[in-house]
Scaffold this active site. Sequence first.
Site, PDB file in Angstrom:
ATOM      1  N   ARG A 121     109.398  14.417  65.154  1.00 55.73           N
ATOM      2  CA  ARG A 121     108.792  14.215  66.467  1.00 55.73           C
ATOM      3  C   ARG A 121     108.039  12.895  66.413  1.00 55.73           C
ATOM      4  NH1 ARG A 121     106.779  17.312  70.955  1.00 55.73           N
ATOM      5  NH2 ARG A 121     104.877  16.413  71.836  1.00 55.73           N
ATOM      6  N   HIS A 180     114.357  14.706  74.562  1.00 56.57           N
ATOM      7  CA  HIS A 180     113.603  15.897  74.148  1.00 56.57           C
ATOM      8  C   HIS A 180     114.524  17.121  74.260  1.00 56.57           C
ATOM      9  CE1 HIS A 180     110.316  18.263  73.016  1.00 56.57           C
ATOM     10  NE2 HIS A 180     109.512  18.147  74.047  1.00 56.57           N
ATOM     11  N   GLN A 205     113.368  20.939  74.132  1.00 53.56           N
ATOM     12  CA  GLN A 205     112.667  21.392  75.335  1.00 53.56           C
ATOM     13  C   GLN A 205     113.659  21.863  76.390  1.00 53.56           C
ATOM     14  OE1 GLN A 205     109.135  21.531  76.127  1.00 53.56           O
ATOM     15  NE2 GLN A 205     110.040  22.739  77.787  1.00 53.56           N
ATOM     16  N   ASP A 245     106.274  16.576  84.872  1.00 48.40           N
ATOM     17  CA  ASP A 245     105.702  16.255  83.565  1.00 48.40           C
ATOM     18  C   ASP A 245     104.520  15.327  83.815  1.00 48.40           C
ATOM     19  OD1 ASP A 245     105.344  15.969  80.832  1.00 48.40           O
ATOM     20  OD2 ASP A 245     107.040  14.613  80.544  1.00 48.40           O
ATOM     21  N   CYS A 302     106.729  21.235  81.104  1.00 46.12           N
ATOM     22  CA  CYS A 302     106.908  21.269  79.650  1.00 46.12           C
ATOM     23  C   CYS A 302     105.575  21.353  78.899  1.00 46.12           C
ATOM     24  CB  CYS A 302     107.715  20.071  79.171  1.00 46.12           C
ATOM     25  SG  CYS A 302     107.050  18.481  79.694  1.00 46.12           S
ATOM     26  N   ARG A 307     110.216  27.878  73.701  1.00 44.79           N
ATOM     27  CA  ARG A 307     110.383  26.807  72.736  1.00 44.79           C
ATOM     28  C   ARG A 307     110.642  27.382  71.348  1.00 44.79           C
ATOM     29  NH1 ARG A 307     108.362  21.926  73.077  1.00 44.79           N
ATOM     30  NH2 ARG A 307     109.978  21.492  71.538  1.00 44.79           N
TER      31      ARG A 307
END
Length: 312
Positions: free
Chosen positions: A106, A133, A136, A228, A269, A297
């Site tokens: 990440r 991502h 996600q 987001d 998210c 997740r």
Amino acid sequence: MNLKGRSFLTLKDYAPEEIDYLIDLAKELKQKKKQGITGTSLKGKNIALIFEKPSTRTRCAFTVGCVDEGGHPEYLGKDDIQLGHKESVEDTARVLGRMFDGIEFRGFKQETVEKLAKYSDVPVWNGLTDLDHPTQILADFLTLKEQFGTLKGLHLVYVGDGRNNMANSLMIGSAKLGLHFTVLSPKSLWTEETLAAECREYNKLSGGTITITDNIDDVTGADAVYTDVWCSMGEEALAGERISLLKPYQVNAQLMNRIGKENTVFLHCLPAVKGYEVTEDVFEAHADVIFDEAENRMHTIKAVMVATLGNI
């Protein structure tokens, strides 16, 4: 479906049936978890968790998912290893690949996660980069499937910065699986046309569509609305400019009322900056779904590890 040994860097690398398989596997693992059943598919496996960027859901999901399946996760923060500083990414990858069975990354550059996969000779999983991502999206799509029973044909509207990693990833996933995807954003923040063109090619097989617009009325008929944060990690200096630009695209009661449907869900998210990209009232009205999405997740990341590394 045999995904053993595969890295998970972007949904571009996966066929629609492979993405569906991962979502269905996550659903199965979630049901087992609720019943108190854990597995042994990662028994004897050691997994490196590399974090250049901080995380709540990604770190916890990989850690708990790994332990649930009998593996050992090892957290490696940005100050714990020499990645890209005193040692090249390539050399770090070759070292970690000899000591670990799988690697999560990440961080910032998509190039870094691609080099880790190329040089480590073990499965590498993208926990987030500035461009993509993908884990996600699996959680988002599992959540939508739980809500609607299907994905194909759903109308998903992303509201906000159309160039960020979430907009990119949602577009790729939607195009692969046949959702009708809309980016609702000011023109200066529209998705890169090269990515949109690539995704329209996926749509030729899936039957999905892509709309990129700055017209708020194009939220009408949405099955799901997604947003987001307005400033991604590393862009804090742009906060004032982004707030001014994106305030008309706040997900608030007025925007939700434009949709004209009673069963529309709102997704985020997380973490959310309430009062900016979404108002408190909208967030709380959809909190159950948002935190299902957060929990998912773990189940979807577990599915990725089990499918690509586990003994199944």
